[in-house]
Design a protein around this motif. Structure first.
Motif, PDB file in Angstrom:
ATOM      1  N   SER A  56       0.838  -1.192   0.000  1.00 43.13           N
ATOM      2  CA  SER A  56       0.000   0.000   0.000  1.00 43.13           C
ATOM      3  C   SER A  56       0.874   1.245   0.000  1.00 43.13           C
ATOM      4  O   SER A  56       1.904   1.296   0.675  1.00 43.13           O
ATOM      5  CB  SER A  56      -0.906   0.005   1.229  1.00 43.13           C
ATOM      6  N   VAL A  57       0.451   2.256  -0.761  1.00 46.78           N
ATOM      7  CA  VAL A  57       1.215   3.502  -0.793  1.00 46.78           C
ATOM      8  C   VAL A  57       0.815   4.428   0.357  1.00 46.78           C
ATOM      9  O   VAL A  57       1.434   5.469   0.543  1.00 46.78           O
ATOM     10  CB  VAL A  57       1.025   4.230  -2.138  1.00 46.78           C
ATOM     11  N   ILE A  58      -0.230   4.062   1.087  1.00 53.13           N
ATOM     12  CA  ILE A  58      -0.584   4.812   2.289  1.00 53.13           C
ATOM     13  C   ILE A  58      -0.282   3.958   3.504  1.00 53.13           C
ATOM     14  O   ILE A  58      -0.294   2.730   3.441  1.00 53.13           O
ATOM     15  CB  ILE A  58      -2.071   5.244   2.289  1.00 53.13           C
ATOM     16  N   SER A  59       0.016   4.597   4.604  1.00 47.40           N
ATOM     17  CA  SER A  59       0.429   3.885   5.805  1.00 47.40           C
ATOM     18  C   SER A  59      -0.772   3.522   6.673  1.00 47.40           C
ATOM     19  O   SER A  59      -1.693   4.319   6.859  1.00 47.40           O
ATOM     20  CB  SER A  59       1.399   4.755   6.605  1.00 47.40           C
ATOM     21  N   PHE A  60      -0.755   2.314   7.188  1.00 45.83           N
ATOM     22  CA  PHE A  60      -1.708   1.874   8.205  1.00 45.83           C
ATOM     23  C   PHE A  60      -0.968   1.661   9.530  1.00 45.83           C
ATOM     24  O   PHE A  60      -1.285   0.757  10.290  1.00 45.83           O
ATOM     25  CB  PHE A  60      -2.395   0.592   7.763  1.00 45.83           C
ATOM     26  N   ASN A  61       0.037   2.516   9.759  1.00 38.91           N
ATOM     27  CA  ASN A  61       0.897   2.435  10.944  1.00 38.91           C
ATOM     28  C   ASN A  61       1.631   1.105  10.953  1.00 38.91           C
ATOM     29  O   ASN A  61       2.347   0.806  10.015  1.00 38.91           O
ATOM     30  CB  ASN A  61       0.083   2.686  12.210  1.00 38.91           C
TER      31      ASN A  61
END
Length: 248
Positions: A56-61
């Protein structure tokens, strides 16, 4: 407990991040979701081209999150293959309810159903969407309470859960099958060519005790579902035709 989370709104949708935060209360969370929105894809499986899994290019921590160029059901098939220690699959939180006959084309519910087909437990979660996005922070304690009720089954089971905007109580319901809200709307583009939108219409008259009724009353609807679609009553009537011998 090892939890796989997916959705049909795509990995960038706020509902999947909200569900991941809540699910961490129960164990290790992993995410595998479509790289673009796949709403109303139903139980489509990609077989005519290869699938690719990317980070994923966005972080989910601290949650491992992967995106797939496929459908919600694809994501469950791949996720449980790459993480065979998965115990349960959660799908959602969907932007839009999945009530009544809408279950047939819901990508959210199909992901949970794919989990059960593969021998895992599956829970689909949805909430209405309108002019404003759902308040997932407000819904969080209600989602947590529902998961506490459903997460600890020991056998494969399938649940469809729908949250109103401001929940009052939890209701255990059956699927509403009397009405279908799908419709085709005819339009015209700027060049004068006729086009068609497959859309929905509001349903007012609903059956008491169904998923659609309870959500209209402001209650959370939890509907247990099964994979067997056999019409047992019709089957028994047709048994009289058993052992028909064809004449040569």
């Amino acid at each position: 407990m090892n939890i796989l989370i997916t959705n049909d709104d795509g990995i960038y949708a706020p509902g999947i991040a909200a569900l991941a935060r809540i699910a961490k209360e129960f164990g290790t969370v992993r995410i595998m979701a479509p790289d673009v929105e796949q709403s109303s894809m139903g139980h489509a499986i990609t077989h005519s081209r290869p699938l690719y899994v990317k980070k994923s290019v966005i972080s989910f921590n601290d949650i491992e999150a992967l995106r797939v160029n496929g459908t919600p059901a694809d994501c469950v098939a791949l996720g449980t293959e790459l993480w065979p220690d998965t115990d349960i699959v959660l799908s959602g939180i969907n932007m839009g309810t999945n009530l009544g006959n809408a279950m047939w084309h819901s990508g959210t519910l199909s992901a949970a159903r794919q989990a059960v087909m593969l021998g895992f437990r599956g829970i689909a979660l949805s909430t209405p969407v309108g002019d404003e996005e759902p308040d997932f922070d407000y819904l969080a304690p209600y989602v947590l309470q529902c998961l506490e009720l459903l997460m600890h089954d020991t056998e494969p089971a399938l649940y469809n859960v729908n949250f109103p905007r401001k929940p009052k109580a939890i209701a255990f319901t059956r699927q509403s099958v009397r009405h279908y809200d799908g419709r085709v709307v005819t339009g015209e583009d700027p060049l004068g060519r006729k086009n068609y939108w497959i859309s929905v219409r509001p349903i007012e008259e609903v059956e008491v005790g169904t998923d659609r009724y309870e959500v209209q009353q402001g209650n959370i609807s939890i509907t247990p579902l099964r994979l067997d679609l056999t019409d047992e009553e019709a089957l028994q009537k047709m048994k009289k035709w058993d052992n028909i011998i064809f004449q040569s």
